[in-house]
Design an enzyme around this catalytic site. Structure first.
Site, PDB file in Angstrom:
ATOM      1  N   GLY A   1       0.848  -1.198   0.000  1.00 24.30           N
ATOM      2  CA  GLY A   1       0.000   0.000   0.000  1.00 24.30           C
ATOM      3  C   GLY A   1       0.872   1.232   0.000  1.00 24.30           C
ATOM      4  O   GLY A   1       1.161   1.817  -1.049  1.00 24.30           O
ATOM      5  N   SER A   2       1.385   1.593   1.187  1.00 21.69           N
ATOM      6  CA  SER A   2       2.299   2.745   1.266  1.00 21.69           C
ATOM      7  C   SER A   2       3.536   2.476   0.417  1.00 21.69           C
ATOM      8  O   SER A   2       4.029   3.350  -0.290  1.00 21.69           O
ATOM      9  CB  SER A   2       2.722   2.980   2.724  1.00 21.69           C
ATOM     10  OG  SER A   2       1.587   3.165   3.534  1.00 21.69           O
TER      11      SER A   2
ATOM     12  N   SER B   1      -1.531   9.687   6.489  1.00 13.66           N
ATOM     13  CA  SER B   1      -0.962  10.915   7.076  1.00 13.66           C
ATOM     14  C   SER B   1       0.538  10.749   7.315  1.00 13.66           C
ATOM     15  O   SER B   1       1.318  11.694   7.141  1.00 13.66           O
ATOM     16  CB  SER B   1      -1.660  11.238   8.403  1.00 13.66           C
ATOM     17  OG  SER B   1      -2.979  11.644   8.147  1.00 13.66           O
ATOM     18  N   GLU B   2       0.944   9.536   7.696  1.00 20.49           N
ATOM     19  CA  GLU B   2       2.378   9.299   7.952  1.00 20.49           C
ATOM     20  C   GLU B   2       3.179   9.476   6.658  1.00 20.49           C
ATOM     21  O   GLU B   2       4.275  10.038   6.666  1.00 20.49           O
ATOM     22  CB  GLU B   2       2.606   7.886   8.519  1.00 20.49           C
ATOM     23  CG  GLU B   2       2.066   7.667   9.923  1.00 20.49           C
ATOM     24  CD  GLU B   2       0.543   7.613   9.994  1.00 20.49           C
ATOM     25  OE1 GLU B   2      -0.082   7.114   9.046  1.00 20.49           O
ATOM     26  OE2 GLU B   2      -0.033   8.097  10.997  1.00 20.49           O
TER      27      GLU B   2
ATOM     28  N   GLN C   1     -19.209  15.056  19.567  1.00 21.07           N
ATOM     29  CA  GLN C   1     -19.152  15.511  20.960  1.00 21.07           C
ATOM     30  C   GLN C   1     -20.230  16.558  21.238  1.00 21.07           C
ATOM     31  O   GLN C   1     -20.926  16.499  22.252  1.00 21.07           O
ATOM     32  CB  GLN C   1     -17.746  16.092  21.246  1.00 21.07           C
ATOM     33  CG  GLN C   1     -17.445  16.302  22.708  1.00 21.07           C
ATOM     34  CD  GLN C   1     -17.412  14.978  23.475  1.00 21.07           C
ATOM     35  OE1 GLN C   1     -17.181  13.922  22.900  1.00 21.07           O
ATOM     36  NE2 GLN C   1     -17.688  15.037  24.761  1.00 21.07           N
TER      37      GLN C   1
ATOM     38  N   GLY D   1     -25.178  12.306  23.166  1.00 23.97           N
ATOM     39  CA  GLY D   1     -25.677  10.967  22.823  1.00 23.97           C
ATOM     40  C   GLY D   1     -26.269  10.928  21.422  1.00 23.97           C
ATOM     41  O   GLY D   1     -26.167   9.921  20.718  1.00 23.97           O
TER      42      GLY D   1
ATOM     43  N   GLU E   1      -4.997   7.536  -0.622  1.00 20.46           N
ATOM     44  CA  GLU E   1      -4.081   8.448  -1.347  1.00 20.46           C
ATOM     45  C   GLU E   1      -2.809   8.731  -0.563  1.00 20.46           C
ATOM     46  O   GLU E   1      -2.249   9.828  -0.647  1.00 20.46           O
ATOM     47  CB  GLU E   1      -4.769   9.789  -1.620  1.00 20.46           C
ATOM     48  CG  GLU E   1      -5.465   9.857  -2.939  1.00 20.46           C
ATOM     49  CD  GLU E   1      -4.520  10.111  -4.100  1.00 20.46           C
ATOM     50  OE1 GLU E   1      -3.443  10.682  -3.894  1.00 20.46           O
ATOM     51  OE2 GLU E   1      -4.872   9.714  -5.211  1.00 20.46           O
TER      52      GLU E   1
HETATM   53  C1  LIG Z   1     -12.007   2.998   1.114  1.00 17.44           C
HETATM   54  C2  LIG Z   1     -10.680   2.873   0.428  1.00 17.44           C
HETATM   55  C3  LIG Z   1     -10.574   3.198  -0.919  1.00 17.44           C
HETATM   56  C4  LIG Z   1      -9.348   3.047  -1.585  1.00 17.44           C
HETATM   57  N1  LIG Z   1      -9.293   3.269  -2.945  1.00 17.44           N
HETATM   58  C5  LIG Z   1      -8.154   2.939  -3.620  1.00 17.44           C
HETATM   59  C6  LIG Z   1      -8.137   2.990  -5.060  1.00 17.44           C
HETATM   60  O1  LIG Z   1      -9.124   3.363  -5.712  1.00 17.44           O
HETATM   61  N2  LIG Z   1      -6.998   2.603  -5.692  1.00 17.44           N
HETATM   62  C7  LIG Z   1      -5.878   2.181  -5.022  1.00 17.44           C
HETATM   63  O2  LIG Z   1      -4.885   1.832  -5.656  1.00 17.44           O
HETATM   64  N3  LIG Z   1      -5.874   2.133  -3.647  1.00 17.44           N
HETATM   65  C8  LIG Z   1      -6.981   2.489  -2.943  1.00 17.44           C
HETATM   66  N4  LIG Z   1      -7.003   2.411  -1.568  1.00 17.44           N
HETATM   67  C9  LIG Z   1      -5.803   1.946  -0.860  1.00 17.44           C
HETATM   68  C10 LIG Z   1      -5.108   3.027  -0.047  1.00 17.44           C
HETATM   69  O3  LIG Z   1      -4.462   3.949  -0.904  1.00 17.44           O
HETATM   70  C11 LIG Z   1      -4.142   2.337   0.941  1.00 17.44           C
HETATM   71  O4  LIG Z   1      -4.952   1.670   1.893  1.00 17.44           O
HETATM   72  C12 LIG Z   1      -3.191   3.290   1.608  1.00 17.44           C
HETATM   73  O5  LIG Z   1      -2.268   3.814   0.693  1.00 17.44           O
HETATM   74  C13 LIG Z   1      -2.429   2.632   2.769  1.00 17.44           C
HETATM   75  O6  LIG Z   1      -1.836   1.438   2.365  1.00 17.44           O
HETATM   76  P1  LIG Z   1      -2.058   0.105   3.269  1.00 17.44           P
HETATM   77  O7  LIG Z   1      -3.524  -0.013   3.512  1.00 17.44           O
HETATM   78  O8  LIG Z   1      -1.369  -1.025   2.622  1.00 17.44           O
HETATM   79  O9  LIG Z   1      -1.362   0.431   4.648  1.00 17.44           O
HETATM   80  P2  LIG Z   1       0.183   0.139   5.023  1.00 17.44           P
HETATM   81  O10 LIG Z   1       1.053   0.675   3.951  1.00 17.44           O
HETATM   82  O11 LIG Z   1       0.315  -1.279   5.403  1.00 17.44           O
HETATM   83  O12 LIG Z   1       0.341   1.044   6.318  1.00 17.44           O
HETATM   84  C14 LIG Z   1       0.029   0.583   7.633  1.00 17.44           C
HETATM   85  C15 LIG Z   1       0.479   1.667   8.614  1.00 17.44           C
HETATM   86  O13 LIG Z   1       1.909   1.837   8.523  1.00 17.44           O
HETATM   87  C16 LIG Z   1       2.208   3.199   8.272  1.00 17.44           C
HETATM   88  N5  LIG Z   1       3.413   3.283   7.432  1.00 17.44           N
HETATM   89  C17 LIG Z   1       3.686   2.589   6.295  1.00 17.44           C
HETATM   90  N6  LIG Z   1       4.880   2.947   5.804  1.00 17.44           N
HETATM   91  C18 LIG Z   1       5.369   3.902   6.634  1.00 17.44           C
HETATM   92  C19 LIG Z   1       6.557   4.687   6.671  1.00 17.44           C
HETATM   93  N7  LIG Z   1       7.493   4.574   5.714  1.00 17.44           N
HETATM   94  N8  LIG Z   1       6.728   5.575   7.682  1.00 17.44           N
HETATM   95  C20 LIG Z   1       5.780   5.704   8.648  1.00 17.44           C
HETATM   96  N9  LIG Z   1       4.639   4.984   8.682  1.00 17.44           N
HETATM   97  C21 LIG Z   1       4.429   4.112   7.677  1.00 17.44           C
HETATM   98  C22 LIG Z   1       0.974   3.732   7.553  1.00 17.44           C
HETATM   99  O14 LIG Z   1       0.890   5.154   7.645  1.00 17.44           O
HETATM  100  C23 LIG Z   1      -0.139   3.035   8.308  1.00 17.44           C
HETATM  101  O15 LIG Z   1      -0.388   3.713   9.514  1.00 17.44           O
HETATM  102  C24 LIG Z   1      -8.202   2.613  -0.874  1.00 17.44           C
HETATM  103  C25 LIG Z   1      -8.301   2.335   0.507  1.00 17.44           C
HETATM  104  C26 LIG Z   1      -9.515   2.440   1.142  1.00 17.44           C
HETATM  105  C27 LIG Z   1      -9.588   2.096   2.610  1.00 17.44           C
END
Ligand SMILES: Cc1cc2nc3c(=O)[nH]c(=O)nc-3n(C[C@H](O)[C@H](O)[C@H](O)COP(=O)(O)OP(=O)(O)OC[C@H]3O[C@@H](n4cnc5c(N)ncnc54)[C@H](O)[C@@H]3O)c2cc1C
Length: 381
Positions: A131-132, A366-367, A336, A340, A363
């Protein structure tokens, strides 16, 4: 410095606001409750130009700028964030990838259908294991007998099961990392290409999120989007614009929460006075209102930089970070303030609270936004 919107931008904002006030808000509550997609409502976005916002008019789009786009996303998300994310993923990701990096033939073939709303678009970068760290994706595309054969799966994809078209990122060269990823256009009905069951989510219940599954999905040579190996580089540019729109989504959700708080504070009485008369709650409202304004200014500034061809990566990350955290804070304060009543489904703030969380995750979390901002400030590669 001129903070004034143009007449056209004001007109577009008014049209989006009228649509949101007339068609979204309470009208979405039943879809949210049943977790169904509001096809009838989303269809109405096409004739308004809201499904081809950034598409040039020669391909059937509205040909608008990013400032106008941010205003539309804000207004729609103020009405309802599920419809907002549906149009955001369609415009910012799928459609924009084709608009910016598609060949002339691809633009002629796909953009008019996307811009009219004839088909909705999805965009698949994320996978269960990446993801990230998106460049670690494992979906493979192999060139076999004159066509591309794709295998793998994409996770959390917006519009995956309602979309008629998807742009999918896959690895075309197993040896390298980011320069080995390419983008492909896949049409619904392609053998071996399907959506999984929609996920059941915390919020955005009226939006569609599902897996995209590729099992020997065959794509002709003409389905390669952009140059081979440039898919990830192009995706990063697509995400830059997407972050501006996701920031606008945060502003819209925060505005919705603020609006509900003001309404409730003027209605509800306690100790013989309306809630509006309590200093503690006034402080919450003042703080949230100021932060919403900052979030909007950051968002419009990032949009303006993009429109004027200047680097917008840093500004987009700042806007997305601040606006999404403002959305979450405004929604939490709104619950808040409702006491209730904020915790039950009868009042919209419960839905707004659930929906807001996505803006801190999608997208780039926040991290990741903090990382992008810090790297630029510290001049790290
Ligand atoms: C409702 C929804 C719609 C979405 N739509 C799309 C879409 O249309 N197309 C698409 O491609 N994706 C889509 N996504 C995916 C979304 O972009 C990812 O969920 C997001 O980028 C986070 O990736 P992850 O879920 O694998 O989390 P992870 O990457 O596993 O992250 C887990 C935690 O680790 C933290 N972390 C990871 N790396 C680091 C770092 N280097 N430093 C500090 N902290 C870190 C993250 O901030 C997070 O808190 C969607 C997600 C949701 C929930």
């Amino acid at each position: 410095m001129d903070f004034e919107l143009t007449d056209d931008q004001k007109r577009i904002r008014r049209a989006a606001r009228e649509f949101a006030e007339g068609e979204l808000g309470d009208a979405i509550a039943p879809y949210d409750e049943r977790q169904t997609f509001p096809h009838e409502i989303v269809k109405k976005l096409g004739p308004l130009g809201f499904l081809g916002v950034l598409v040039p008019d020669e391909y059937g789009g509205a040909g608008l700028d990013y400032v106008s786009y941010a205003l539309i996303v804000e207004e729609l998300c103020r009405g309802d964030a599920s419809v907002g994310i549906t149009m955001w993923a369609h415009n910012s990701l799928c459609t924009n990838h084709i608009t910016v990096f598609g060949s002339e033939a691809q633009k002629r073939r796909y953009l008019p259908r996307l811009a009219s709303g004839d088909v909705l678009g999805a965009w698949g970068l994320t996978e269960a294991g990446s993801g990230s760290d998106a460049a670690a994706l494992r979906t493979r595309a192999e060139w076999r007998d004159g066509e591309w054969v794709l295998n793998g799966s994409k996770a959390f994809i917006t519009n995956a099961s309602v979309g008629g078209l998807a742009v999918v990122l896959a690895r075309t060269d197993p040896e390298q990392r980011s320069r080995s990823i390419s983008a492909f256009i896949l049409e619904r009905g392609t053998p071996g290409f399907r959506a999984g069951q929609p996920y059941r989510k915390l919020g955005l219940h009226a939006s569609d999120t599902a897996e995209l599954i590729l099992e020997d999905a065959r794509v002709p040579a003409a389905g390669l989007l952009g140059e081979r190996g440039m898919g990830f580089v192009h995706a990063l540019q697509v995400l830059e614009g997407g972050r501006i729109a996701m920031a606008a989504m945060g502003v819209g959700i925060a505005e919705a929460a603020l609006g509900q708080s003001v309404k409730y504070m003027n209605q509800r009485t306690a100790f013989g006075r309306t809630l509006a008369e309590f200093n503690g709650l006034q402080g919450m409202i003042a703080e949230v209102a100021a932060e919403v304004e900052v979030a909007r200014l950051l968002t419009l500034r990032a949009a303006y930089l993009k429109d004027t061809g200047r680097p917008a990566r840093h500004a987009a990350a700042m806007a997305k970070l601040f606006a999404s955290e403002t959305a979450m804070k405004a929604a939490s304060k709104a619950v808040q303030i409702h006491g209730g009543a904020g915790y039950i489904t009868e009042f919209p703030v419960e839905r707004i609270f659930r929906d807001a969380k996505l803006t801190e995750i999608g997208e780039g979390t926040s991290e990741i936004q903090r990382l992008v901002i810090a790297r630029e400030i510290l001049q790290l590669s």
